[in-house]
Design an enzyme around this catalytic site. Structure first.
Site, PDB file in Angstrom:
ATOM      1  N   SER A 106      61.678  38.081  30.210  1.00 27.73           N
ATOM      2  CA  SER A 106      62.341  38.926  31.209  1.00 27.73           C
ATOM      3  C   SER A 106      62.270  40.386  30.792  1.00 27.73           C
ATOM      4  O   SER A 106      61.917  41.261  31.575  1.00 27.73           O
ATOM      5  CB  SER A 106      63.809  38.529  31.367  1.00 27.73           C
ATOM      6  OG  SER A 106      63.964  37.440  32.227  1.00 27.73           O
ATOM      7  N   HIS A 113      72.105  40.203  34.227  1.00 28.70           N
ATOM      8  CA  HIS A 113      70.665  40.139  33.996  1.00 28.70           C
ATOM      9  C   HIS A 113      69.935  41.305  34.641  1.00 28.70           C
ATOM     10  O   HIS A 113      69.143  42.006  34.006  1.00 28.70           O
ATOM     11  CB  HIS A 113      70.133  38.810  34.542  1.00 28.70           C
ATOM     12  CG  HIS A 113      68.708  38.529  34.208  1.00 28.70           C
ATOM     13  ND1 HIS A 113      67.844  37.955  35.099  1.00 28.70           N
ATOM     14  CD2 HIS A 113      68.003  38.730  33.079  1.00 28.70           C
ATOM     15  CE1 HIS A 113      66.652  37.817  34.539  1.00 28.70           C
ATOM     16  NE2 HIS A 113      66.724  38.275  33.305  1.00 28.70           N
ATOM     17  N   ASP A 124      66.627  40.463  41.545  1.00 33.63           N
ATOM     18  CA  ASP A 124      67.344  39.718  40.510  1.00 33.63           C
ATOM     19  C   ASP A 124      68.805  39.516  40.909  1.00 33.63           C
ATOM     20  O   ASP A 124      69.078  39.123  42.046  1.00 33.63           O
ATOM     21  CB  ASP A 124      67.236  40.467  39.174  1.00 33.63           C
ATOM     22  CG  ASP A 124      67.236  39.518  37.996  1.00 33.63           C
ATOM     23  OD1 ASP A 124      68.345  39.181  37.536  1.00 33.63           O
ATOM     24  OD2 ASP A 124      66.152  39.109  37.548  1.00 33.63           O
TER      25      ASP A 124
END
Length: 403
Positions: free
Chosen positions: A276, A108, A75
């Site tokens: 997610s 994130h 990520d």
């Protein structure tokens, strides 16, 4: 007040470019009664993440905490200086975009890592990962101070997966999706599956996709990958989750309390929930099972997760929630054999579904089995009545007349 948004809304073509499935329509919000989450200001949320209760994590921890299991988060990097990640809980990893994999300008990757393996820091914070003793391997494929994140994800995904395989990951978390079936990504996934790694990927988010219609998404759609949809606080799959054959499981994807870059905790609450987070919860569940069953194959663990998921019908999956909401405690305790309804076990054969056979309906009135007896009784009564009537008439005829 400066508010840092986690993720950026992305619009990508279907030509194989990968989109992060976390692109909030609102900024991350702190717990009620606290200030908004912002850069440079540490704050903590004392409440436990609601998802841990819905997944029965406290019961699961009696059997496994993910200790010794390495989960690769492919990520935007992971902020290893967050207090929930003490020394040894986040490996150095690798960055494909320059700098260190243990930094995260986007946030994130850090949020996902917290869902999976944040450490308990005491009463001031309720945040803890579902696999609270697992080790995070950050693989940074996007972010940094410069560069186009869309192009970075597209260019670096296959290499990031390959690195996770070579670095000894037990689980690979891919919270991203695309409609494009790319040869290099397919090959990297196949290598990971062959190596016995449990690969978990997002089934897709409608709001962040250039193609918002339901249908196949990758890498979730590749063989051996567990595709995940997001559920709301009622354990119902959100309208924002893409429906398709790639969906194997579902997990919580809203009101997520997790790590906020370098600054403690934050509640990630969105108008549209995110797969997610759901993907990260399933990756954490997979880490629990990997510790519990160290010699099991990735296919065996995937089967346990899908066979024991909570669903309305035990015999059927659908393109909305897959086999249902993941239940790690049940996955670790269930006795599974060929009689268990649901997905086909590794090496098993698809059970044939019984087909309804059409047949003509006989409308002929059924015979009364006592009809002969009833007829005999009727004739006997009729005969007796006639005899009595005859005797009465004979007596009347023999009477003398009166004058």
């Amino acid at each position: 007040m400066t508010v840092r948004r986690i993720g950026v809304a992305v619009t990508l073509s279907a030509m194989g470019v990968l989109a992060s499935t976390l692109a909030p329509t609102t900024a991350p919000m702190a717990h009620a009664g606290t200030r908004e989450c912002a850069e440079g200001r540490s704050q903590f949320v004392p409440d436990s993440p609601p998802a841990l209760g819905r997944l029965a994590a406290p019961q699961a921890w009696r059997l496994s905490t993910g200790k010794g299991v390495v989960v690769a988060v492919v990520d935007s990097g992971v902020s290893a200086n967050n207090v929930h990640f003490p020394a040894g809980s986040v490996l150095p990893g690798k960055s494909f975009v320059g700098g260190s994999a243990t930094t995260d300008e986007n946030g994130h990757g850090t949020a996902l890592a917290g869902v999976i393996a944040a450490r308990d820091i005491g009463e001031k914070s309720g945040v803890v990962g579902v696999a609270r003793d697992a080790v995070i391997l950050p693989v940074k494929i996007s972010g940094g101070e410069g560069g186009d994140e869309e192009q970075q994800r597209s260019a670096n995904l296959a290499g990031g997966i390959a690195y996770a395989v070579s670095a000894g990951a037990d689980v690979i978390n891919l919270s991203l999706s695309t409609t494009g079936d790319r040869r290099d990504v397919r090959a990297a996934i196949a290598s990971a599956v062959k190596a016995g790694i449990i690969v978990v990927a997002s089934g897709g988010n409608r709001e962040q996709a250039s193609e918002a219609s339901d249908g196949m998404r990758y890498p979730a759609g590749y063989p051996g990958v567990i595709g995940v949809a997001a559920t709301d606080n009622r354990d119902v799959v959100t309208e924002n989750s893409i429906r398709g054959p790639q969906v194997d499981l579902s997990a919580p994807g809203d009101n997520v309390i997790t790590t906020f870059r370098s600054w403690g905790d934050c509640v990630y609450s969105q108008q549209q929930q995110s797969s997610s987070y759901a993907t990260a919860y399933v990756s954490g569940a997979a880490a629990l099972l990997r510790q519990r069953f160290p010699s099991a194959s990735a296919a065996d663990i995937s089967y346990r997760l899908t066979a024991t998921a909570s669903r309305g019908s035990r015999t059927a999956r659908d393109d909305t929630s897959g086999w249902g909401v993941v239940q790690p405690y049940e996955a670790m305790t269930a006795a599974l054999d060929s009689s268990v309804s649901g997905p086909v076990p590794p090496g098993g054969v698809q059970r044939p579904s019984p087909e309804a056979q059409a047949s003509a309906v006989d409308l002929t009135p059924a015979q009364d089995p006592r009809a002969p007896d009833r007829a005999a009784v009727q004739w006997l009564l009729l005969g007796s009545g006639a005899a009595v009537l005859g005797l009465a008439m004979a007596r009347m005829l023999r009477r003398p007349s009166r004058s």
